[in-house]
Write a protein that holds these residues in place. Sequence first.
Motif, short mmCIF file in Angstrom:
data_model
loop_
_atom_site.label_atom_id
_atom_site.label_comp_id
_atom_site.label_asym_id
_atom_site.label_seq_id
_atom_site.Cartn_x
_atom_site.Cartn_y
_atom_site.Cartn_z
N LEU A 1 3.28 -6.55 9.43
CA LEU A 1 3.30 -5.32 8.65
C LEU A 1 4.70 -4.71 8.65
CD1 LEU A 1 1.76 -3.10 7.08
CD2 LEU A 1 1.34 -1.98 9.29
N SER A 2 5.25 -4.51 7.46
CA SER A 2 6.54 -3.85 7.31
C SER A 2 6.31 -2.46 6.72
CB SER A 2 7.45 -4.66 6.38
OG SER A 2 7.70 -5.95 6.92
N LEU A 3 7.09 -1.49 7.18
CA LEU A 3 6.83 -0.09 6.82
C LEU A 3 8.06 0.60 6.25
CD1 LEU A 3 4.98 0.11 10.08
CD2 LEU A 3 3.86 1.07 8.09
N ILE A 4 7.81 1.39 5.22
CA ILE A 4 8.83 2.24 4.62
C ILE A 4 8.35 3.67 4.72
CG2 ILE A 4 10.05 2.85 2.49
CD1 ILE A 4 9.65 -0.06 1.59
N MET A 5 9.20 4.57 5.22
CA MET A 5 8.83 5.98 5.27
C MET A 5 9.48 6.72 4.12
SD MET A 5 8.84 8.84 8.24
CE MET A 5 7.11 8.46 8.53
N ALA A 6 8.68 7.53 3.41
CA ALA A 6 9.19 8.36 2.32
C ALA A 6 8.97 9.82 2.68
CB ALA A 6 8.44 8.02 1.03
N THR A 7 9.95 10.66 2.38
CA THR A 7 9.80 12.09 2.69
C THR A 7 10.72 12.92 1.81
OG1 THR A 7 9.97 13.77 4.43
CG2 THR A 7 11.54 11.96 4.52
N GLY A 8 10.28 14.11 1.54
CA GLY A 8 11.13 15.06 0.82
C GLY A 8 11.82 16.01 1.76
N TYR A 9 11.63 15.81 3.08
CA TYR A 9 12.19 16.71 4.10
C TYR A 9 12.94 15.90 5.15
CZ TYR A 9 8.55 19.50 1.91
OH TYR A 9 7.74 20.11 1.00
N ALA A 10 13.92 15.15 4.70
CA ALA A 10 14.64 14.24 5.59
C ALA A 10 15.51 15.00 6.58
CB ALA A 10 15.50 13.29 4.79
N ASP B 1 4.15 8.35 3.28
CA ASP B 1 4.76 9.68 3.17
C ASP B 1 4.65 10.40 4.53
OD1 ASP B 1 5.92 11.93 1.80
OD2 ASP B 1 3.95 12.87 1.94
N TYR B 2 5.70 11.14 4.88
CA TYR B 2 5.68 11.83 6.17
C TYR B 2 4.68 12.99 6.19
CZ TYR B 2 7.11 14.56 10.20
OH TYR B 2 7.11 15.27 11.37
N GLN B 3 4.62 13.74 5.10
CA GLN B 3 3.76 14.93 5.04
C GLN B 3 2.37 14.53 4.55
OE1 GLN B 3 4.41 17.93 6.03
NE2 GLN B 3 6.61 17.86 6.39
N MET B 4 1.47 14.23 5.48
CA MET B 4 0.10 13.88 5.14
C MET B 4 -0.84 14.98 5.62
SD MET B 4 0.11 11.08 3.45
CE MET B 4 -1.62 10.62 3.56
N PRO B 5 -1.99 15.17 4.96
CA PRO B 5 -2.89 16.27 5.32
C PRO B 5 -3.55 16.14 6.68
CG PRO B 5 -3.87 14.85 3.65
CD PRO B 5 -2.45 14.43 3.78
N MET C 1 0.84 -1.18 0.00
CA MET C 1 0.00 0.00 0.00
C MET C 1 0.89 1.25 0.00
SD MET C 1 -2.95 1.17 2.72
CE MET C 1 -1.83 1.25 4.14
N VAL C 2 0.53 2.21 -0.85
CA VAL C 2 1.22 3.49 -0.93
C VAL C 2 0.34 4.55 -0.29
CG1 VAL C 2 2.30 5.20 -2.43
CG2 VAL C 2 2.32 2.77 -3.08
N VAL C 3 0.86 5.26 0.69
CA VAL C 3 0.09 6.28 1.39
C VAL C 3 0.71 7.64 1.10
CG1 VAL C 3 -0.88 7.05 3.59
CG2 VAL C 3 -0.39 4.61 3.22
N ASP C 4 0.05 8.42 0.23
CA ASP C 4 0.59 9.73 -0.15
C ASP C 4 -0.53 10.53 -0.81
OD1 ASP C 4 2.08 11.91 -1.18
OD2 ASP C 4 3.85 10.65 -1.34
N ASP C 5 -0.63 11.81 -0.45
CA ASP C 5 -1.66 12.64 -1.06
C ASP C 5 -1.22 13.19 -2.42
OD1 ASP C 5 0.29 14.20 0.18
OD2 ASP C 5 -1.07 15.88 0.49
N ASP C 6 0.03 12.91 -2.80
CA ASP C 6 0.54 13.28 -4.12
C ASP C 6 0.23 12.13 -5.08
OD1 ASP C 6 1.98 13.80 -6.42
OD2 ASP C 6 3.78 14.48 -5.38
#
Length: 272
Positions: free
Chosen positions: A74-83, A48-52, A1-6
């Motif tokens: 459940l395994s998790l990967i965090m993605a962010t543009g503001y590391a 994604d870290y930045q969610m609404p 599952m991909v969680v991102d508002d983009d």
Amino acid sequence: MVVDDDLDWASECSFTLRAIGCTPFVARSSTEALYLARQHQITIAIVDYQMPEEDGISLIERLVQQAEEDDRQLSLIMATGYASLDLAVAAMRVSVTDFLQKPIAPDQLREAIQRIYGLRQSRKTRKDLVDRLSLLSGDLQRLASLITPEQEGRARSPGRASEVTPELVRKQIKIEARRRDLAGGSLFGDSAWCMLLDLLLAKMEGQMLSVSSACIGSGAPMSTAMRLVRRFVETGLVHKVPDENDRRRDFLVLDDEMYALMLEYLADTALG
């Protein structure tokens, strides 16, 4: 599952996941993510870290709790543009398997998924430990040879290892730093070995190294350094100890057996 508002990035990510045989679902909000995770028994989530509605760390905590209630891995990967280092440490605290900084290349995402499958399939055996060590670096491969069955039968020489001093370890750290600086630090650095040397010195001097200090000392990019920390902890080479005075911080301590092996290795190579 991909969680991102983009939606554009989520679509690109989904394309890569389908290419490696996954069936991706896309959630554009925390509410949708929680619903899809339970509805489809999700086992891997890229958040994604930045969610609404809430930040990615908070959502991951809820996803983990939900998975525990469902008795679901459940395994998790965090993605962010503001590391940042603080964010990487926070992600590690909530059991994130990998931390990726946007823009994320398809190969990076593919490798992160493969690491998850590799962790699930790994067997906690002595052979597995040697294999993991060999993957980390050339120097670690030489360390791994110290714990093969052929070497176990040989008598160890504690007297020789006792000749390794903090001053010698500091010298090795300086040598590694100079080697890392060659060609701008992109070709000759060995982040895993540098981190282990820092942990060795800390243990010799009766100190504990914080996760952030270990990452900085490795000279690697933050995401790479955090993956090294996770690998070391998972293989038992390093132990993570919470800071009793600040629960937001963890210390790293070199395992006793690894400590002895490193002393032997330095006695053989640095002392001649």
